[in-house]
Enzyme design. Sequence first.
Site, PDB file in Angstrom:
ATOM      1  N   TYR A 121       0.865  -1.193   0.000  1.00  0.00           N
ATOM      2  CA  TYR A 121       0.000   0.000   0.000  1.00  0.00           C
ATOM      3  C   TYR A 121       0.888   1.224   0.000  1.00  0.00           C
ATOM      4  CZ  TYR A 121      -3.283   3.543   1.810  1.00  0.00           C
ATOM      5  OH  TYR A 121      -4.047   4.680   1.986  1.00  0.00           O
TER       6      TYR A 121
ATOM      7  N   ASP B  39       9.222   2.790  -1.230  1.00  0.00           N
ATOM      8  CA  ASP B  39       8.267   3.465  -0.357  1.00  0.00           C
ATOM      9  C   ASP B  39       8.663   3.136   1.084  1.00  0.00           C
ATOM     10  OD1 ASP B  39       4.628   3.411   0.101  1.00  0.00           O
ATOM     11  OD2 ASP B  39       6.267   4.291   1.259  1.00  0.00           O
TER      12      ASP B  39
ATOM     13  N   LYS C 240       5.495   9.345   8.313  1.00  0.00           N
ATOM     14  CA  LYS C 240       5.368   8.809   9.665  1.00  0.00           C
ATOM     15  C   LYS C 240       6.437   9.332  10.630  1.00  0.00           C
ATOM     16  CE  LYS C 240       2.962   4.753   7.863  1.00  0.00           C
ATOM     17  NZ  LYS C 240       1.610   4.807   8.433  1.00  0.00           N
TER      18      LYS C 240
HETATM   19  P1  KE4 Z   1      -0.425   8.487   4.522  1.00  0.00           P
HETATM   20  O1  KE4 Z   1      -0.966   9.191   3.282  1.00  0.00           O
HETATM   21  O2  KE4 Z   1      -1.498   7.711   5.254  1.00  0.00           O
HETATM   22  O3  KE4 Z   1       0.382   9.414   5.429  1.00  0.00           O
HETATM   23  O4  KE4 Z   1       0.653   7.421   4.011  1.00  0.00           O
HETATM   24  C1  KE4 Z   1       0.265   6.441   3.078  1.00  0.00           C
HETATM   25  C2  KE4 Z   1       1.240   5.273   3.155  1.00  0.00           C
HETATM   26  C3  KE4 Z   1       2.206   5.159   2.170  1.00  0.00           C
HETATM   27  N1  KE4 Z   1       3.106   4.161   2.198  1.00  0.00           N
HETATM   28  C4  KE4 Z   1       3.099   3.239   3.196  1.00  0.00           C
HETATM   29  C5  KE4 Z   1       4.121   2.133   3.191  1.00  0.00           C
HETATM   30  C6  KE4 Z   1       2.131   3.307   4.231  1.00  0.00           C
HETATM   31  O5  KE4 Z   1       2.128   2.365   5.213  1.00  0.00           O
HETATM   32  C7  KE4 Z   1       1.182   4.342   4.213  1.00  0.00           C
HETATM   33  C8  KE4 Z   1       0.093   4.467   5.252  1.00  0.00           C
HETATM   34  N2  KE4 Z   1       0.023   3.395   6.200  1.00  0.00           N
HETATM   35  C9  KE4 Z   1      -1.264   3.184   6.802  1.00  0.00           C
HETATM   36  C10 KE4 Z   1      -1.179   1.998   7.771  1.00  0.00           C
HETATM   37  N3  KE4 Z   1      -0.685   0.848   7.207  1.00  0.00           N
HETATM   38  C11 KE4 Z   1      -1.754   4.393   7.516  1.00  0.00           C
HETATM   39  C12 KE4 Z   1      -2.950   4.146   8.405  1.00  0.00           C
HETATM   40  C13 KE4 Z   1      -4.218   4.607   7.756  1.00  0.00           C
HETATM   41  O6  KE4 Z   1      -4.369   4.448   6.527  1.00  0.00           O
HETATM   42  O7  KE4 Z   1      -5.068   5.117   8.518  1.00  0.00           O
END
Ligand code: KE4
Length: 428
Positions: free
Chosen positions: A144, A239, A267
């Site tokens: 993701y 990523d 993060k």
């Molecule tokens: P954000 O747009 O949520 O800040 O980041 C997206 C993203 C991109 N790449 C990786 C590897 C990620 O894990 C994420 C977001 N992770 C999720 C949890 N696995 C965020 C939690 C959520 O979606 O509420």
Amino acid sequence: MNRSESERLFRNAQEVIPGGVNSPVRAFKGVGGSPVFFATASGPYLFDVDGNRYVDYVASWGPMIQGHGFEPVVRAIRDQAAESVGFGAPTKRETQMARKIVDTVPGIDKVRLVNSGTEATMSAIRLARGFTSRDIVIKFDGCYHGHSDALLAKAGSGVLTLGLPNSPGVPQSVTRHTLILPFNDTEAVHDAFGQYGDQVAAVILEPVAGNMGCIPPLPGFLEAVRRITSDAGALLIFDEVMTGFRVARGGAQALYGVSADLIALGKVIGGGLPVGAFGGRADVMDHIAPEGPVYQAGTLSGNPLATTAGLALLNTLDDAFYSRLAAQTKALTDGLGELARGHNIAVRINSVCGMFSLFFTSQAQVATFEDVSRCDVARYNRFFHAMLDAGVYFAPSAFESAFVSGAHTETEIELTLAAADRAFTQLN
Ligand code: KE4
């Protein structure tokens, strides 16, 4: 455990927020039941609105790598807020943050700050397409990268057929440039480049997948993807939104010794505030506006409050920190594995420094999304709720990772193992 106030607040939230949450995974739809509403947190602990305490393994999905209420970050935010929370103009702090990332993350000569991981990966893909003048992007099943249109794609009917939208609102005209391959499958990457080679702008992957549970790369996989992309003139995008500053001080590139052309971050680098970033080779990054023609922008990108919080946290993450974090992660996962075996419960635990996942399965390894899909999700969900009622907060989804912080001590590990011992008993 009484969570009646959380349940009341959830009902209220659902009246004015879709699903009652501002991000889907928080709604507990994956594990069932009503989400916990939290009021405060300190170190490794969360406290909900009913006054219950939990050992936290979500860590706001990764950022809280030094635990909650970490004094250097709190103090930095407080002091900066008194000065200004934003100008919409350059500040010294942004250069300090960029320099910190350039000095710490291998392969990053220049970096652009944004406000989320989604923005970071979306911008990195646009940059790769602009730099190569190619359209196809390859991603992997179960990885993701945020919710930008091009990445909300599912595999077509055949392994090498171009992507289909996996959400309403995403045009097929966008996902037809996205190819989805099985993670950890080097042969599939070879075959894809055999068919699309000179049309591929980039391959994007989580070097350690964290969004289908924690799935480390199989030996040789990252090296093979690096070699194949280099030979084809495609860019390799890591990523590291989740793995950056988590699995090692230099992230997965440092851990596995494989360099990408572009790296997305998020993060941890925000210290809990909204920050993302993408960076890489200067010859590529200089294609980003205003230096180059590839447009990218953001009202609050690099704002003083978020960069101050991020820097305050990053400045405490030295090699000794990661040695301790790795040791704590190992102590916990070894203990969980031993307890499961003692209860004759088949689990596979994947872990790297600072993150891990429990898969309820008798499979010898869980290395692909297909392996994950054969695991017992219902059993995870029962485990999740047993741990929650015992005061331990794991991810409310079997397809996420658990995060250890620098605030987790032997005390919290013993609390967690005692709760797991009782939870495993309930699973039999
Ligand atoms: P954000 O747009 O949520 O800040 O980041 C997206 C993203 C991109 N790449 C990786 C590897 C990620 O894990 C994420 C977001 N992770 C999720 C949890 N696995 C965020 C939690 C959520 O979606 O509420």
